[in-house]
Design a protein around this motif. Structure first.
Motif, PDB file in Angstrom:
ATOM      1  N   LEU A 148       0.846  -1.262   0.021  1.00 42.92           N
ATOM      2  CA  LEU A 148      -0.083  -0.114   0.112  1.00 42.92           C
ATOM      3  C   LEU A 148       0.945   1.177  -0.055  1.00 42.92           C
ATOM      4  CD1 LEU A 148      -2.887  -1.243   2.509  1.00 42.92           C
ATOM      5  CD2 LEU A 148      -2.813  -1.158   0.091  1.00 42.92           C
ATOM      6  N   PRO A 149       0.441   2.338  -0.751  1.00 44.40           N
ATOM      7  CA  PRO A 149       1.207   3.362  -0.959  1.00 44.40           C
ATOM      8  C   PRO A 149       1.375   4.367   0.440  1.00 44.40           C
ATOM      9  CG  PRO A 149      -0.886   3.811  -1.699  1.00 44.40           C
ATOM     10  CD  PRO A 149      -0.738   2.455  -1.503  1.00 44.40           C
ATOM     11  N   GLU A 150       0.501   4.034   1.426  1.00 47.48           N
ATOM     12  CA  GLU A 150       0.629   4.661   2.544  1.00 47.48           C
ATOM     13  C   GLU A 150       2.038   4.369   3.305  1.00 47.48           C
ATOM     14  OE1 GLU A 150      -2.108   3.069   2.105  1.00 47.48           O
ATOM     15  OE2 GLU A 150      -3.343   4.270   1.563  1.00 47.48           O
ATOM     16  N   ALA A 151       2.333   5.122   4.261  1.00 46.20           N
ATOM     17  CA  ALA A 151       3.717   5.172   5.064  1.00 46.20           C
ATOM     18  C   ALA A 151       3.770   3.529   5.892  1.00 46.20           C
ATOM     19  CB  ALA A 151       3.987   6.511   5.956  1.00 46.20           C
ATOM     20  N   VAL A 152       4.796   3.113   5.729  1.00 46.15           N
ATOM     21  CA  VAL A 152       5.135   1.644   6.455  1.00 46.15           C
ATOM     22  C   VAL A 152       4.883   1.823   7.944  1.00 46.15           C
ATOM     23  CG1 VAL A 152       6.375  -0.249   6.572  1.00 46.15           C
ATOM     24  CG2 VAL A 152       6.013   0.553   4.338  1.00 46.15           C
ATOM     25  N   SER A 153       4.386   1.063   8.514  1.00 43.54           N
ATOM     26  CA  SER A 153       4.508   1.087  10.045  1.00 43.54           C
ATOM     27  C   SER A 153       5.706   0.576  10.473  1.00 43.54           C
ATOM     28  CB  SER A 153       3.342   0.237  10.559  1.00 43.54           C
ATOM     29  OG  SER A 153       3.566  -1.176  10.528  1.00 43.54           O
ATOM     30  N   GLU A 154       6.050   1.027  11.760  1.00 40.61           N
ATOM     31  CA  GLU A 154       7.391   0.625  12.363  1.00 40.61           C
ATOM     32  C   GLU A 154       7.460  -0.973  12.695  1.00 40.61           C
ATOM     33  OE1 GLU A 154      10.288   1.955  12.989  1.00 40.61           O
ATOM     34  OE2 GLU A 154       9.633   3.756  12.061  1.00 40.61           O
ATOM     35  N   GLU A 155       6.050  -1.309  12.977  1.00 40.81           N
ATOM     36  CA  GLU A 155       5.866  -2.795  13.269  1.00 40.81           C
ATOM     37  C   GLU A 155       6.187  -3.725  12.146  1.00 40.81           C
ATOM     38  OE1 GLU A 155       2.260  -5.916  14.912  1.00 40.81           O
ATOM     39  OE2 GLU A 155       2.106  -3.800  14.834  1.00 40.81           O
ATOM     40  N   ASP A 156       5.345  -3.307  11.124  1.00 41.99           N
ATOM     41  CA  ASP A 156       5.714  -4.031   9.756  1.00 41.99           C
ATOM     42  C   ASP A 156       7.105  -4.054   9.173  1.00 41.99           C
ATOM     43  OD1 ASP A 156       3.028  -4.981   9.586  1.00 41.99           O
ATOM     44  OD2 ASP A 156       2.372  -3.399   8.404  1.00 41.99           O
ATOM     45  N   LEU A 157       7.790  -2.895   9.256  1.00 42.72           N
ATOM     46  CA  LEU A 157       9.137  -2.755   9.178  1.00 42.72           C
ATOM     47  C   LEU A 157      10.057  -3.775   9.839  1.00 42.72           C
ATOM     48  CD1 LEU A 157      11.224  -1.505   7.156  1.00 42.72           C
ATOM     49  CD2 LEU A 157      11.506   0.601   9.011  1.00 42.72           C
ATOM     50  N   THR A 158       9.671  -3.901  11.015  1.00 44.53           N
ATOM     51  CA  THR A 158      10.483  -4.868  12.070  1.00 44.53           C
ATOM     52  C   THR A 158      10.297  -6.044  11.520  1.00 44.53           C
ATOM     53  OG1 THR A 158      10.254  -3.277  13.944  1.00 44.53           O
ATOM     54  CG2 THR A 158      10.705  -5.662  14.479  1.00 44.53           C
ATOM     55  N   LEU A 159       9.046  -6.321  10.971  1.00 38.93           N
ATOM     56  CA  LEU A 159       8.357  -7.774  10.725  1.00 38.93           C
ATOM     57  C   LEU A 159       9.474  -8.314   9.605  1.00 38.93           C
ATOM     58  CD1 LEU A 159       4.845  -7.972  11.467  1.00 38.93           C
ATOM     59  CD2 LEU A 159       6.506  -9.182  12.343  1.00 38.93           C
ATOM     60  N   LEU A 160       9.538  -7.244   8.451  1.00 38.45           N
ATOM     61  CA  LEU A 160      10.348  -7.505   7.463  1.00 38.45           C
ATOM     62  C   LEU A 160      11.670  -7.759   7.744  1.00 38.45           C
ATOM     63  CD1 LEU A 160      10.044  -7.574   4.285  1.00 38.45           C
ATOM     64  CD2 LEU A 160      10.553  -5.081   4.250  1.00 38.45           C
ATOM     65  N   GLU A 161      12.215  -6.825   8.464  1.00 41.42           N
ATOM     66  CA  GLU A 161      13.786  -7.114   9.035  1.00 41.42           C
ATOM     67  C   GLU A 161      13.864  -8.377   9.498  1.00 41.42           C
ATOM     68  OE1 GLU A 161      14.055  -3.555  11.442  1.00 41.42           O
ATOM     69  OE2 GLU A 161      14.613  -2.185   9.864  1.00 41.42           O
ATOM     70  N   ASP A 162      12.932  -8.879  10.396  1.00 37.39           N
ATOM     71  CA  ASP A 162      13.142 -10.191  10.852  1.00 37.39           C
ATOM     72  C   ASP A 162      12.752 -11.312   9.651  1.00 37.39           C
ATOM     73  OD1 ASP A 162      13.294  -9.203  13.304  1.00 37.39           O
ATOM     74  OD2 ASP A 162      11.181  -9.469  14.101  1.00 37.39           O
ATOM     75  N   LEU A 163      12.321 -11.197   8.661  1.00 36.84           N
ATOM     76  CA  LEU A 163      12.068 -12.254   7.751  1.00 36.84           C
ATOM     77  C   LEU A 163      13.315 -12.096   6.954  1.00 36.84           C
ATOM     78  CD1 LEU A 163      10.469 -13.915   5.742  1.00 36.84           C
ATOM     79  CD2 LEU A 163       9.656 -11.913   4.606  1.00 36.84           C
ATOM     80  N   LEU A 164      13.912 -11.009   6.724  1.00 39.09           N
ATOM     81  CA  LEU A 164      15.112 -10.688   5.853  1.00 39.09           C
ATOM     82  C   LEU A 164      16.496 -11.679   6.597  1.00 39.09           C
ATOM     83  CD1 LEU A 164      15.174  -7.177   4.343  1.00 39.09           C
ATOM     84  CD2 LEU A 164      14.836  -9.276   3.129  1.00 39.09           C
ATOM     85  N   LEU A 165      16.322 -11.458   8.147  1.00 37.44           N
ATOM     86  CA  LEU A 165      17.284 -12.042   8.759  1.00 37.44           C
ATOM     87  C   LEU A 165      17.092 -13.708   8.603  1.00 37.44           C
ATOM     88  CD1 LEU A 165      19.358 -11.779  10.946  1.00 37.44           C
ATOM     89  CD2 LEU A 165      17.827 -12.144  12.619  1.00 37.44           C
TER      90      LEU A 165
END
Length: 252
Positions: free
Chosen positions: A17-34
């Motif tokens: 979605l074009p809205e700003a990415v939430s801090e929670e979702d950014l953390t989840l994405l970082e965990d996935l990349l780990l």
């Protein structure tokens, strides 16, 4: 505990979605990349070991997509009207193997990579982009599935690798979407002509690589046959150098 595919898919739907990415979702994405990073490290060790065992001089690199790159990929797909399932993106973690290979040797190395990982209980599939290129891009990809995650191993000849590097630089200037057949963000018809020329160069290089492989199979001296590729490789290196110069001037 690793995220389930369902949770990853839902995360991707929110990130596109074009809205700003939430801090929670950014953390989840970082965990996935780990998770992917750990798998990539293990796979890279196996590929290095395999490449050390063969006589071909091979270069190996690896990369993990960044959070920004992944979010942009998801949002670009959404903007095109073709939502992408984050859980099914195959090139989040990638390893690239390239060197002075003939097409026959490229097939042999592909089989060796698949055999090694399948022997360890992982599922492998092969995507051959040589006969069916993506906007001129040619290579062979081995997709290794392990623990619900995928590592993509790109196996390229020197010519395929040079061509891909040139096209990547062009995409950096005129829009990343051109790699997937999208129109350029800048430059209009002039850039469309450049893309068409690059596709033509890719096709000619592939025909030459096929002729070289056939000549070697027929008894030709390997090094002499491979030398027939030199003029095309010189041309690609010159183009790459010119584009790097353009990028350097535009950055100042």
């Amino acid at each position: 505990m690793p995220m389930s595919n369902s949770a990853i898919q839902k995360l991707g739907k929110r990130l596109e979605l074009p809205e700003a990415v939430s801090e929670e979702d950014l953390t989840l994405l970082e965990d996935l990349l780990l998770d992917y990073s750990e798998l990539l490290g293990v796979a890279r060790g196996q590929i290095d070991e395999l490449c050390d065992s063969v006589t071909w001089p091979l270069g190996v690199t690896h990369r993990l997509k960044t959070t920004d790159t992944l979010i942009q990929k998801l949002q670009r797909a959404k903007a095109r009207g073709s939502s992408t399932n984050l859980a099914r993106i195959q090139d989040i973690a990638g390893i690239r193997v390239s060197g002075p290979l003939t097409l026959t040797e490229q097939d042999e190395l592909t089989a060796m990579v698949a055999e090694r990982f399948e022997g360890q209980g992982h599922r492998c599939s092969v995507k051959d982009r040589r006969e069916d290129p993506m906007v001129g891009y040619r290579a062979v990809h081995v997709l290794i599935s392990a623990g619900g995650r995928t590592v993509e191993v790109q196996i390229r000849t020197v010519g395929q690798d040079l061509w891909a590097n040139v096209f990547e630089r062009i995409a950096d200037i005129f829009g990343r979407g051109i790699r997937y057949g999208e129109p350029p963000e800048y430059g209009g018809e002039a850039v469309t002509d450049i893309i068409s020329s690059m596709e033509g160069l890719s096709a000619k290089l592939f025909e030459l690589e096929r002729d070289v492989a056939a000549s070697i199979v027929s008894g030709g001296e390997r090094e002499d046959c491979l030398a027939r590729l030199d003029p095309s490789l010189v041309t690609l290196r010159k183009i790459l150098q010119e584009i790097e110069g353009i990028k350097g001037r535009s950055a100042t």
